[in-house]
Design a protein around this motif. Structure first.
Motif, mmCIF file in Angstrom:
data_model
loop_
_atom_site.group_PDB
_atom_site.id
_atom_site.type_symbol
_atom_site.label_atom_id
_atom_site.label_comp_id
_atom_site.label_asym_id
_atom_site.label_seq_id
_atom_site.Cartn_x
_atom_site.Cartn_y
_atom_site.Cartn_z
ATOM 1 N N ALA A 102 0.911 -1.313 -0.138
ATOM 2 C CA ALA A 102 -0.086 -0.181 -0.084
ATOM 3 C C ALA A 102 0.636 1.194 0.057
ATOM 4 O O ALA A 102 0.601 2.221 -0.501
ATOM 5 N N VAL A 140 -4.938 4.064 -5.358
ATOM 6 C CA VAL A 140 -5.438 3.102 -6.173
ATOM 7 C C VAL A 140 -6.335 3.978 -7.301
ATOM 8 O O VAL A 140 -6.326 3.367 -8.399
ATOM 9 N N GLU A 194 -6.863 -3.651 -7.759
ATOM 10 C CA GLU A 194 -7.672 -3.810 -6.737
ATOM 11 C C GLU A 194 -6.894 -3.846 -5.241
ATOM 12 O O GLU A 194 -5.909 -4.327 -5.111
ATOM 13 N N GLU A 195 -7.518 -2.891 -4.420
ATOM 14 C CA GLU A 195 -6.915 -3.049 -3.078
ATOM 15 C C GLU A 195 -7.233 -4.352 -2.431
ATOM 16 O O GLU A 195 -8.587 -4.585 -2.131
ATOM 17 N N SER A 216 -2.331 -5.133 0.901
ATOM 18 C CA SER A 216 -1.655 -5.213 -0.407
ATOM 19 C C SER A 216 -2.430 -4.788 -1.845
ATOM 20 O O SER A 216 -3.655 -4.760 -1.516
ATOM 21 N N VAL A 217 -1.746 -4.426 -2.925
ATOM 22 C CA VAL A 217 -2.519 -3.862 -3.946
ATOM 23 C C VAL A 217 -2.094 -4.764 -5.432
ATOM 24 O O VAL A 217 -1.036 -5.081 -5.468
#
Length: 143
Positions: free
Chosen positions: A64, A73, A86-87, A92-93
Motif C-alpha cells: 500500500a 488506487v 484492486e486493494e 496489498s494492492v
C-alpha cells in the motif's frame, strides 16, 4: 499461467505481500528481471520492497505504501496502464497489466513504466549478451 495467477491471488488475499508477481522472465534465484539487469540482489530487493517496486511484471502485488507514493488506487485505475487495480483485504494492492501475458509488450510495457517509474530502482537495465531480453523497458525510469 492461470494457475500461477490464482495461487498468487490466494496468498495475497490472506497474507500482506510487499511484492509478488506472475511473469515469464524472472530468475531462478528469486530476482526479478529488472533486479537481474540492474545488478540488484534479490535479498536487497526483498528488504526494500515496502518502498521500492522490484519490477513491473504482468501481474504484480505491491505494498500500500508504494501505491500511496503513486497517488493511490484511483490514480492507478485512471492511468489506463492496468486492466485490474484492486486493494486487497490485507492492504496489498493487486495490479494486472493485460488480460493475456503475451500482450504485455511494447506500448503496454512503456505505459506501465511511465506510471510506476517513481517507485522503481534507478538505473538503466543492462542488455544480456548485447540483447534486450525479458519484459523490460531498457531505459532509466528517472529519465
Amino acid at each position: 499461467m492461470d494457475t500461477a495467477v490464482e495461487l498468487l491471488r490466494c496468498f495475497a488475499l490472506k497474507i500482506p505481500v510487499t511484492f509478488g508477481c506472475v511473469t515469464d522472465d524472472g530468475g531462478h534465484g528469486g530476482e526479478t528481471m529488472l533486479e537481474d539487469r540492474l545488478g540488484i540482489s534479490p535479498l536487497k530487493g526483498i528488504q526494500q520492497s515496502e518502498n521500492v517496486l522490484r519490477g513491473y511484471p504482468w501481474v504484480t502485488v505491491c505494498s500500500a505504501r508504494i501505491v500511496d507514493r503513486l497517488g493511490g488506487v484511483a490514480r492507478l485505475r485512471e492511468s489506463g496502464a492496468f486492466t485490474e487495480v484492486e486493494e486487497l483485504p490485507t492492504g496489498s494492492v493487486w495490479l494486472r497489466t493485460m488480460n493475456c501475458l503475451a500482450d504485455y509488450t511494447g506500448d503496454a510495457l512503456r505505459s506501465v513504466i511511465r506510471v510506476v517509474a517513481p517507485v522503481l530502482p534507478q538505473g538503466r537495465p543492462r542488455p544480456y549478451a548485447g540483447r534486450e531480453i525479458g519484459r523490460l523497458v531498457y531505459e532509466d525510469p528517472a529519465g
